[in-house]
Scaffold this motif. Structure first.
Motif, PDB file in Angstrom:
ATOM      1  N   ALA A   2      42.023  53.510  49.082  1.00 19.44           N
ATOM      2  CA  ALA A   2      43.261  53.159  48.378  1.00 19.44           C
ATOM      3  C   ALA A   2      43.158  53.362  46.882  1.00 19.44           C
ATOM      4  O   ALA A   2      44.176  53.367  46.176  1.00 19.44           O
ATOM      5  N   GLY A   3      41.934  53.502  46.375  1.00 18.28           N
ATOM      6  CA  GLY A   3      41.747  53.654  44.943  1.00 18.28           C
ATOM      7  C   GLY A   3      41.928  52.357  44.178  1.00 18.28           C
ATOM      8  O   GLY A   3      42.383  52.340  43.036  1.00 18.28           O
ATOM      9  N   VAL A   4      41.564  51.241  44.837  1.00 23.32           N
ATOM     10  CA  VAL A   4      41.665  49.929  44.191  1.00 23.32           C
ATOM     11  C   VAL A   4      40.321  49.220  44.310  1.00 23.32           C
ATOM     12  O   VAL A   4      39.468  49.610  45.106  1.00 23.32           O
ATOM     13  N   SER A   5      40.156  48.178  43.535  1.00 20.88           N
ATOM     14  CA  SER A   5      38.919  47.401  43.626  1.00 20.88           C
ATOM     15  C   SER A   5      38.981  46.485  44.841  1.00 20.88           C
ATOM     16  O   SER A   5      40.055  46.153  45.343  1.00 20.88           O
ATOM     17  N   LEU A   6      37.809  46.071  45.291  1.00 22.07           N
ATOM     18  CA  LEU A   6      37.737  45.125  46.398  1.00 22.07           C
ATOM     19  C   LEU A   6      38.439  43.821  46.014  1.00 22.07           C
ATOM     20  O   LEU A   6      39.150  43.218  46.833  1.00 22.07           O
ATOM     21  N   ARG A   7      38.247  43.406  44.788  1.00 26.21           N
ATOM     22  CA  ARG A   7      38.899  42.182  44.301  1.00 26.21           C
ATOM     23  C   ARG A   7      40.421  42.318  44.377  1.00 26.21           C
ATOM     24  O   ARG A   7      41.119  41.394  44.787  1.00 26.21           O
ATOM     25  N   SER A   8      40.933  43.486  43.993  1.00 28.69           N
ATOM     26  CA  SER A   8      42.375  43.724  44.031  1.00 28.69           C
ATOM     27  C   SER A   8      42.898  43.696  45.468  1.00 28.69           C
ATOM     28  O   SER A   8      43.975  43.175  45.740  1.00 28.69           O
ATOM     29  N   LEU A   9      42.102  44.239  46.381  1.00 30.80           N
ATOM     30  CA  LEU A   9      42.497  44.210  47.793  1.00 30.80           C
ATOM     31  C   LEU A   9      42.702  42.773  48.252  1.00 30.80           C
ATOM     32  O   LEU A   9      43.737  42.422  48.819  1.00 30.80           O
ATOM     33  N   TRP A  10      41.701  41.910  47.993  1.00 29.91           N
ATOM     34  CA  TRP A  10      41.783  40.535  48.482  1.00 29.91           C
ATOM     35  C   TRP A  10      42.734  39.679  47.645  1.00 29.91           C
ATOM     36  O   TRP A  10      43.176  38.633  48.105  1.00 29.91           O
ATOM     37  N   THR A  11      43.065  40.111  46.440  1.00 28.05           N
ATOM     38  CA  THR A  11      44.091  39.418  45.665  1.00 28.05           C
ATOM     39  C   THR A  11      45.462  39.621  46.302  1.00 28.05           C
ATOM     40  O   THR A  11      46.303  38.716  46.322  1.00 28.05           O
ATOM     41  N   ASN A  12      45.668  40.816  46.851  1.00 24.33           N
ATOM     42  CA  ASN A  12      46.961  41.158  47.443  1.00 24.33           C
ATOM     43  C   ASN A  12      47.074  40.786  48.912  1.00 24.33           C
ATOM     44  O   ASN A  12      48.180  40.652  49.435  1.00 24.33           O
TER      45      ASN A  12
END
Length: 197
Positions: free
Chosen positions: A41-51
């Motif tokens: 997705a081109g996102v950070s792991l943190r960003s994934l779990w934030t969303n």
């Protein structure tokens, strides 16, 4: 960044994560890790779990995205067509939709026993299929009288993922033969009165 900008970025991130998850399933990875999804997705792991608070919320979003894509494939079939034409059109449409859904359906089968959301996604798919069948074959269902529910159950069983999986995966049929076999089952159910033993 203003609130609207943050909201738009969150929407883009969520869409990218869902599309990455579905793409990995389509490529044959039935259990992609969060790390692989985030990387795709081109996102950070943190960003994934934030969303997405957990896998269940990701499954819910993926299920909704699949319904949107599925709706793009579906074309309304006129219930006024002759029975043979309706059956052939439905079999063509179901074959296209079920082939599209196949990678996700196979992956979901592995996790459904442990996921209330995946079971809910499947139930929603069944309800959509039943509603389409009820509309398309309303005349035949009405003619079935007290056996209408039984006929609708049989039509649903013959034209949803488990039947398609049996034709494609278990019997090893190609798409054209599987589609014709589904059409034969549907036509038989709709043109033959049930035998009461």
């Amino acid at each position: 960044m203003n609130v609207d900008g943050r909201t738009a970025r969150a929407v883009r991130t969520r869409r990218a994560v869902v599309d990455a998850f579905l793409a990995l399933l389509a490529e044959g990875d039935p259990r992609p890790t969060a790390e692989r999804i985030a990387e795709r997705a081109g996102v950070s792991l943190r960003s994934l779990w934030t969303n997405f608070a957990d896998l269940e919320t990701l499954y819910a979003a993926a299920g909704q995205r699949q319904l949107e894509r599925q709706a793009e494939l579906a074309r309304r079939i006129s219930p006024r067509l002759p029975l043979a034409q309706r059956v052939a059109a439905l079999a063509r449409q179901r074959a296209q939709v079920l082939e599209f859904l196949a990678p996700v359906a196979r992956a979901a089968q592995l996790r459904e026993p442990f996921s209330a959301q995946l079971r809910a996604n499947r139930a929603r798919q069944y309800q959509i299929a039943r509603d389409e069948l009820a509309q398309l074959f309303a005349a035949e269902l009405e003619a079935a009288g007290p056996g209408a529910d039984e006929l609708l159950n049989a039509l649903t069983a013959a034209s949803t993922w488990p039947a398609w999986s049996a034709l494609r995966d278990d019997l090893g049929l190609g798409v054209p033969v599987a589609r014709q076999t589904m059409a034969r089952m549907l036509y038989s159910l709709l043109s033959q009165p049930p035998t009461d033993q």
